[in-house]
Design an enzyme around this catalytic site. Structure first.
Site, short mmCIF file in Angstrom:
data_model
loop_
_atom_site.label_atom_id
_atom_site.label_comp_id
_atom_site.label_asym_id
_atom_site.label_seq_id
_atom_site.Cartn_x
_atom_site.Cartn_y
_atom_site.Cartn_z
N SER A 11 35.95 -35.01 -2.65
CA SER A 11 36.63 -35.02 -3.79
C SER A 11 36.06 -34.45 -4.87
O SER A 11 34.66 -35.35 -5.31
CB SER A 11 37.19 -36.59 -3.82
N HIS A 36 39.09 -31.31 -1.69
CA HIS A 36 39.68 -32.59 -2.30
C HIS A 36 40.01 -32.61 -3.69
O HIS A 36 39.06 -32.59 -4.37
CB HIS A 36 39.62 -33.95 -1.65
N ASP A 38 42.14 -34.02 -6.93
CA ASP A 38 42.70 -35.24 -7.42
C ASP A 38 43.44 -34.90 -8.74
O ASP A 38 42.76 -34.86 -9.70
CB ASP A 38 41.85 -36.46 -7.60
N MET A 40 45.65 -36.36 -11.86
CA MET A 40 46.17 -37.62 -12.28
C MET A 40 46.79 -37.38 -13.58
O MET A 40 46.33 -36.76 -14.64
CB MET A 40 45.02 -38.50 -12.51
N HIS A 70 45.91 -33.66 -4.18
CA HIS A 70 46.31 -35.13 -4.04
C HIS A 70 47.16 -35.39 -5.34
O HIS A 70 46.39 -35.57 -6.45
CB HIS A 70 45.20 -36.10 -3.71
N MET A 72 48.76 -37.27 -7.86
CA MET A 72 49.03 -38.82 -8.41
C MET A 72 49.62 -38.97 -9.85
O MET A 72 49.02 -39.00 -10.81
CB MET A 72 47.66 -39.49 -8.58
N MET A 141 45.52 -44.29 1.35
CA MET A 141 44.48 -44.87 0.20
C MET A 141 43.72 -45.98 0.66
O MET A 141 44.41 -47.07 1.10
CB MET A 141 45.12 -45.03 -0.99
N GLY A 146 43.07 -43.59 -8.63
CA GLY A 146 42.73 -43.65 -10.09
C GLY A 146 41.55 -43.49 -10.53
O GLY A 146 41.01 -42.74 -11.51
N PHE A 147 40.60 -43.73 -9.82
CA PHE A 147 39.06 -43.75 -10.13
C PHE A 147 38.17 -43.47 -8.77
O PHE A 147 38.63 -43.84 -7.87
CB PHE A 147 38.58 -44.86 -10.60
N GLY A 148 37.14 -42.76 -8.85
CA GLY A 148 36.13 -42.48 -7.89
C GLY A 148 35.33 -43.81 -7.74
O GLY A 148 35.14 -44.57 -8.56
N GLY A 149 34.50 -43.86 -6.92
CA GLY A 149 33.55 -44.95 -6.62
C GLY A 149 33.71 -46.19 -6.64
O GLY A 149 33.14 -47.17 -6.76
N ASP A 179 41.18 -41.89 2.23
CA ASP A 179 40.56 -41.50 0.72
C ASP A 179 40.37 -42.87 -0.02
O ASP A 179 41.07 -43.76 -0.12
CB ASP A 179 41.79 -40.65 -0.02
N SER A 202 32.01 -39.86 -4.54
CA SER A 202 30.64 -40.21 -5.02
C SER A 202 29.73 -40.21 -3.86
O SER A 202 28.73 -40.10 -3.97
CB SER A 202 31.10 -41.67 -5.49
C1 DX5 Z 1 41.05 -41.89 -6.05
C2 DX5 Z 1 41.06 -40.54 -5.70
C3 DX5 Z 1 39.89 -40.31 -4.60
C4 DX5 Z 1 38.39 -40.61 -5.15
C5 DX5 Z 1 37.55 -40.93 -3.94
O1 DX5 Z 1 42.15 -42.08 -6.76
O2 DX5 Z 1 42.30 -40.25 -5.00
O3 DX5 Z 1 40.10 -38.89 -4.01
O4 DX5 Z 1 38.01 -39.29 -5.63
O5 DX5 Z 1 36.38 -41.21 -4.50
P1 DX5 Z 1 35.21 -42.05 -3.88
O6 DX5 Z 1 34.84 -41.29 -2.48
O7 DX5 Z 1 34.09 -42.03 -4.70
O8 DX5 Z 1 36.07 -43.48 -3.40
ZN ZN Z 2 42.16 -38.34 -3.82
#
Ligand code: DX5
Ligand code: ZN
Length: 224
Positions: A11, A36, A38, A40, A70, A72, A141, A146-149, A179, A202
């Protein structure tokens, strides 16, 4: 399932956006299969990221790997043509974001892209009942979008098993993607539960050696 059937999809949400083309080149050279992407909108999810112009810029930069968009965003439909023109391969969306899920899937297919349906952690798989045959991708999911990590939500493993049973029973050629919170130390059990396509943000971009991280993930997949 043979190792070659597993797709690793970094991602780019966790990439360095100031050097995005180079980051994507590097992660693909390190062994990734799919990019990937994302999207948003600060409406469907509480964050704001990138759109079709950035997808097009990656294609112009020379990226030929599949781009897994993806969405969102809500509403979905107006962006489909823009992303198709920008070079998207897969376009997936959340059923809560479209008033007419079947119509949106058809619009993605008609635009020449591969449609995917995305399920939030609390969204039931019932939405697949009448559309599974029309999809190329089911994306579960394992975090709230909404967020990575974020940390992997364990109930996604049971849901993966359920989705895998539905896909196998359908006989359709549909990818099962996961994901959120995917790491070297859990990718094996995620594969064992039925996933064959793995988003990792991440866990890959947060390390110094993308090739070593992806190789370690593939080692775990080979044992799954
Ligand atoms: C979250 C995203 C993911 C995100 C995953 O809304 O759809 O694709 O980047 O990040 P990690 O792998 O860090 O959980
Ligand atoms: Zn995603």
């Amino acid at each position: 399932m043979a190792d070659k059937d597993f797709l690793i999809a970094p991602s780019i949400l966790s990439a360095d956006f100031a050097r995005l083309g180079e980051e994507v080149d590097n992660v693909l050279a390190a062994g990734a299969d799919v990019v990937h992407f994302d999207v948003m909108d600060n409406h469907f999810v509480p964050n704001l990221t990138i759109g079709p112009l950035v997808c097009e810029a990656l294609r112009k930069h020379g990226v030929t790997a599949p781009i897994d968009v993806h969405l969102m965003v809500k509403p979905v439909d107006r962006l489909i043509g823009d992303f198709a023109a920008a070079g998207a391969t897969y376009i997936s969306f959340h059923p809560e974001a479209s008033e007419h899920v079947h119509r949106t899937i058809g619009a993605i297919r008609e635009a020449g892209c591969k449609p995917g349906l995305v399920f939030n952690p609390a969204t039931p798989l019932d939405h697949l009942d009448y559309v599974l045959d029309d999809l190329d991708l089911v994306l579960l999911m394992s975090v709230n979008p909404g967020f990575g990590g974020q940390s992997f939500i364990g109930s996604a493993l049971t849901k993966l098993e359920q989705a895998r049973t539905l896909i196998d029973a359908s006989g359709c050629d549909v990818r099962l993607e996961i994901d959120g919170g995917v790491k070297i130390d859990n990718i094996g059990e995620i594969a064992a539960a039925g996933a064959d396509m793995f988003v990792a943000g991440s866990a890959i971009f947060g390390t110094d050696d993308y090739a070593a991280t992806i190789a370690a993930m593939r080692d775990q997949l080979a044992k799954a």
